[in-house]
Each structure stands twice: as structure tokens, then as C-alpha cells.
Design an enzyme around this catalytic site. Structure first.
Site, PDB file in Angstrom:
ATOM      1  N   TRP A 102       0.874  -1.291  -0.003  1.00 42.65           N
ATOM      2  CA  TRP A 102      -0.021   0.016   0.057  1.00 42.65           C
ATOM      3  C   TRP A 102       0.888   1.091  -0.071  1.00 42.65           C
ATOM      4  O   TRP A 102       0.554   2.322  -0.912  1.00 42.65           O
ATOM      5  CB  TRP A 102      -1.001   0.001   1.287  1.00 42.65           C
ATOM      6  CG  TRP A 102      -1.960  -1.125   1.230  1.00 42.65           C
ATOM      7  CD1 TRP A 102      -1.957  -2.037   2.035  1.00 42.65           C
ATOM      8  CD2 TRP A 102      -2.709  -1.606   0.170  1.00 42.65           C
ATOM      9  NE1 TRP A 102      -2.993  -2.940   1.674  1.00 42.65           N
ATOM     10  CE2 TRP A 102      -3.581  -2.657   0.681  1.00 42.65           C
ATOM     11  CE3 TRP A 102      -3.081  -0.943  -1.218  1.00 42.65           C
ATOM     12  CZ2 TRP A 102      -4.635  -3.275  -0.242  1.00 42.65           C
ATOM     13  CZ3 TRP A 102      -4.200  -1.520  -1.907  1.00 42.65           C
ATOM     14  CH2 TRP A 102      -4.745  -2.704  -1.388  1.00 42.65           C
ATOM     15  N   ASP A 172      -1.720   6.616   5.730  1.00 45.20           N
ATOM     16  CA  ASP A 172      -2.712   5.842   5.475  1.00 45.20           C
ATOM     17  C   ASP A 172      -3.189   4.851   6.980  1.00 45.20           C
ATOM     18  O   ASP A 172      -2.234   4.125   7.223  1.00 45.20           O
ATOM     19  CB  ASP A 172      -2.301   4.972   4.186  1.00 45.20           C
ATOM     20  CG  ASP A 172      -3.412   3.743   4.204  1.00 45.20           C
ATOM     21  OD1 ASP A 172      -4.526   3.414   4.622  1.00 45.20           O
ATOM     22  OD2 ASP A 172      -3.135   3.116   2.905  1.00 45.20           O
ATOM     23  N   LYS A 196     -12.183  -1.796   6.863  1.00 44.56           N
ATOM     24  CA  LYS A 196     -11.599  -2.721   7.770  1.00 44.56           C
ATOM     25  C   LYS A 196     -12.098  -2.679   9.164  1.00 44.56           C
ATOM     26  O   LYS A 196     -12.074  -3.678   9.844  1.00 44.56           O
ATOM     27  CB  LYS A 196      -9.824  -2.389   7.731  1.00 44.56           C
ATOM     28  CG  LYS A 196      -9.368  -2.238   6.435  1.00 44.56           C
ATOM     29  CD  LYS A 196      -8.968  -3.588   5.816  1.00 44.56           C
ATOM     30  CE  LYS A 196      -8.760  -3.330   4.102  1.00 44.56           C
ATOM     31  NZ  LYS A 196      -7.660  -2.491   3.860  1.00 44.56           N
TER      32      LYS A 196
HETATM   33  C1  LIG Z   1      -7.095  -2.221   2.409  1.00 49.52           C
HETATM   34  C2  LIG Z   1      -6.170  -1.232   2.145  1.00 49.52           C
HETATM   35  C3  LIG Z   1      -6.054  -0.193   1.335  1.00 49.52           C
HETATM   36  C4  LIG Z   1      -6.740  -0.339   0.011  1.00 49.52           C
HETATM   37  O1  LIG Z   1      -8.045   0.250   0.277  1.00 49.52           O
HETATM   38  P1  LIG Z   1      -9.115   0.411  -0.771  1.00 49.52           P
HETATM   39  O2  LIG Z   1     -10.244   0.940   0.089  1.00 49.52           O
HETATM   40  O3  LIG Z   1      -9.463  -1.048  -1.169  1.00 49.52           O
HETATM   41  O4  LIG Z   1      -8.836   1.298  -1.815  1.00 49.52           O
HETATM   42  C5  LIG Z   1      -5.142   0.577   1.607  1.00 49.52           C
HETATM   43  N1  LIG Z   1      -4.251   0.889   2.442  1.00 49.52           N
HETATM   44  C6  LIG Z   1      -4.278   0.118   3.339  1.00 49.52           C
HETATM   45  C7  LIG Z   1      -3.534   0.390   4.635  1.00 49.52           C
HETATM   46  C8  LIG Z   1      -5.212  -1.052   3.394  1.00 49.52           C
HETATM   47  O5  LIG Z   1      -5.251  -1.870   4.519  1.00 49.52           O
END
Ligand SMILES: *Cc1c(COP(=O)(O)O)cnc(C)c1O
Length: 361
Positions: A102, A172, A196
Site C-alpha cells: 500500500w 494511510d 477494515k
Molecule cells: C485495504 C487497504 C487499502 C486499500 O483500500 P481500498 O479502500 O480498497 O482502496 C489501502 N491501504 C491500506 C493500509 C489497506 O489496508
């Protein structure tokens, strides 16, 4: 009906009381005669749900007044572009630490719009640790500094933040939002896909310091400009109404069940601790992450044999522990234990692992 223990990395478990309330309110929310799914986002009934959700998020995360809370779509993946489009507008430079896929995607997307620099990476050891940083290698006039706070795939977490001075730190927090307290004032932007730890898929939360809004690149699509959504109170277009409603129920659950994020952190430490403690004492299973960088949310582990890993994934599934297979790029196993996973889930998993270990000794 029998519900499984769901260790999915995302979309993932939601608290049972939240699903029960949603079921109860499915046909009629309050005395509105409608489901939340059927409401106009411009109605006063829906506005009340929206406002309460944002207010509760502000309260639970202790978000200062000088930050906007934006309820968006497009996933965390859209933020990989939205952040540079809105921020990479002075020196056109930004710094990145590559701690997994990511983080790398955020870097690659930013590199399309400006000069993206990698200050450190843990790729050499399959992202099993958080690299130590030397602030002298940071770009002094960078427009932002990006980290992925909790690395969902590899199971690492930043436990101390980089000191970036006046350079806005952007994180993020998709897989650790609401799992423990976070000092929002240390960041320029925090963003998270909700699937999540907050809601079903479809909602993306961006918490943006107000002075960083309003200076997007000219090429920025209207929908990718934070100003559009800040000015429109996240109602420039139709927001993800139903996931926002569920996020509201999750926040109420956090408040009534735990009170504060400090309390939920204690709970998450105890829960993850049950699994880490087992891994540290097992002769068959082994955690893959260095101890000091371990995540409370995602716990990858291996047996050392691909065959046994596959056998474990198959037999655990049959026993009611689902989605334990590791990410397709790393193999092995991964137990994601977000807020909604009860302590009992960790205890039962460890019991099952212990039995498997004895049977396969
Ligand atoms: C799941 C995840 C993403 C991707 O998220 P989307 O909503 O599917 O774009 C990005 N960064 C992290 C840390 C994630 O766990």
C-alpha cells in the site's frame, strides 16, 4: 444459524450488536417509514444520521477543530492520487517510506504528479520490519511525507512517528483507524478505507488539516479536490449513505462498549497478545514480524512448510475459522483481529492451533 470466526483482512467482521440494530432498522428507521438505504441524502432525517456520525467520529478520535472530516468514496486507493493532487503544489516533492504494497502504491501514484522520493524501505526483508529513519535524508521542502501506519499485508505498525518538522505528515490508517488513540494534530492528513474497522466497503474517511485545503493542482478533477467536499460538507454529490449509517452504529458501539480508544487499545493488546504469546512459544508456528514493530490488527504467521500451511488453512476453515490464508503475494497465514473480533475468537483460534501443532508434531 452459526456465525464463523472471520479473520478477514477486509472487508471484515462488524460487531454483532451493530448488525442486529441494522437488521432491526432495515425496513423502517425510527418513525420515517423508510430504510436508511432509501432516504434522500438531502433529507433532514438522513442529515441527522450523517451529523451524528461525524460528531461521534470527532469525539472518539479527538479531532481538533482545524481539521475537516470528509466522508468520501473511491477507497484508500483514490487517496493515493488525491493527496498529491491537493498537496504537491509548492516544491512538487514528497517523501515516502516503503513498508509494503500500500505504501508503494501511494508512492507510485504520487510519482505521476511530482517528484516522489523514497527515504527508506523494508523490502530487503519482505517488509517484516519498520525501517529506522535518518531525518537528514528527508527532503527539507517536501510538500508532504507519507507513511502507511499499519501494514495490513505484512503485519507491521509504526509505533513511533517520523519527526518531519513543518512538512505535513500524511498517513494511510485504513487498517488501524479506531484501534487505538492517535494524535491527529501531528498529521496533515489521515485517510482510511472504512471496510477494515469502521463500516462496510464504500466509505473512505479523510481527515484533512484545513490550511492544506484549497490549493489543488489545476488538473485536479472536481471530485478529487478536497475543497469540493469540504465546501459541500461531504454532500457535493451523493455520499455513501448506508456505510456512513453503519459507521455511526460502530462508533456508538465503541462508545458504549469501551468508552475511549485507550480502552479499546487495551482490549486489542490483550486479544493480539493471546495470539502473539502462542506464536512465541510454539514449536510449529512462527510470527513473521520483528517484535517491536508488530501490529495489533494483522498477525501473519507461518509453519515453515507450504504444505502444512495449506493444510492448516483448510482444516481451520472446516473448524469455523475463516479467511486465515495470508495475502496472495506472501503466502502463509494471517489472522486479522480488528475491533469487532471478540477475545473468544483469539482464544479459540489459539486452542485450534495448539491442537493442530500436536497432531502434526
Ligand atoms: C485495504 C487497504 C487499502 C486499500 O483500500 P481500498 O479502500 O480498497 O482502496 C489501502 N491501504 C491500506 C493500509 C489497506 O489496508
Amino acid at each position: 444459524m452459526s456465525r464463523v470466526y472471520n479473520f478477514s483482512a477486509g472487508p471484515s467482521m462488524l460487531p454483532t450488536p451493530v448488525l442486529e440494530t441494522a437488521a432491526k432498522e432495515m425496513l423502517e428507521f425510527g418513525i420515517t417509514g423508510q430504510s436508511v438505504m432509501e432516504m434522500s441524502h438531502r433529507s433532514k432525517e438522513y442529515q441527522a444520521i450523517f451529523d451524528e456520525t461525524v460528531a461521534n467520529l470527532r469525539e472518539v478520535m479527538n479531532i481538533p477543530e482545524n481539521y475537516e472530516v470528509l466522508m468520501l468514496q473511491g477507497g484508500a486507493s483514490s487517496q493515493f492520487a488525491m493527496v498529491p493532487l491537493n498537496l504537491m503544489n509548492k516544491s512538487h516533492k514528497a517523501d515516502f517510506v516503503i513498508t509494503g504494497q500500500w505504501a508503494n502504491k501511494a508512492y507510485k501514484e504520487a510519482a505521476r504528479y511530482g517528484e516522489a522520493n523514497i527515504v527508506a524501505s523494508s523490502k530487503d526483508k519482505t517488509f517484516t520490519y519498520i525501517p529506522k529513519l535518518n531525518p537528514e535524508t528527508f527532503t527539507k521542502d517536501a510538500d508532504y511525507f507519507h507513511i502507511c501506519m499499519n501494514n495490513t499485508i505484512y503485519g507491521t505498525k509504526w509505533h513511533t512517528l517520523p519527526e518531519t518538522g513543518n512538512v505535513p505528515l500524511v498517513a494511510d490508517i485504513s487498517s488501524c483507524i479506531l484501534s487505538e488513540p492517535i494524535d491527529v494534530s501531528k498529521f496533515g492528513i489521515l485517510y482510511a478505507g472504512a471496510q477494515k474497522n469502521v463500516a462496510p466497503a464504500g466509505l473512505t474517511i479523510a481527515i484533512v488539516r484545513k490550511d492544506l485545503i484549497g490549493n489543488a493542482m489545476d488538473i485536479t478533477p472536481t471530485m478529487f479536490n478536497y475543497k469540493t467536499h469540504a465546501d459541500g460538507n461531504s454532500m457535493f454529490n451523493t455520499p455513501p449513505c448506508y456505510p456512513i449509517y453503519i459507521a455511526g452504529l460502530v462508533l456508538k458501539w465503541i462508545k458504549s462498549e469501551f468508552g475511549t480508544l485507550s480502552e479499546i487499545k487495551k482490549f486489542n493488546e490483550e486479544k493480539a497478545g493471546i495470539i502473539y504469546n502462542f506464536l512465541d512459544n510454539s514449536k510449529l508456528f512462527k510470527g513473521t514480524v520483528v517484535k517491536e514493530d508488530r501490529s495489533l490488527m494483522n498477525i501473519p504467521f507461518i509453519t515453515g512448510s507450504e504444505e502444512l500451511d495449506a493444510k492448516f488453512v483448510k482444516e481451520s476453515k472446516e473448524a469455523g475459522f475463516v479467511n486465515l490464508k495470508g495475502h496472495r503475494t506472501v503466502g502463509g497465514m494471517r489472522a486479522s483481529v480488528y475491533n469487532a473480533m471478540p477475545l473468544e475468537g483469539a482464544k479459540e483460534l489459539v486452542k485450534f492451533m495448539d491442537k493442530f501443532e500436536k497432531e502434526n508434531a
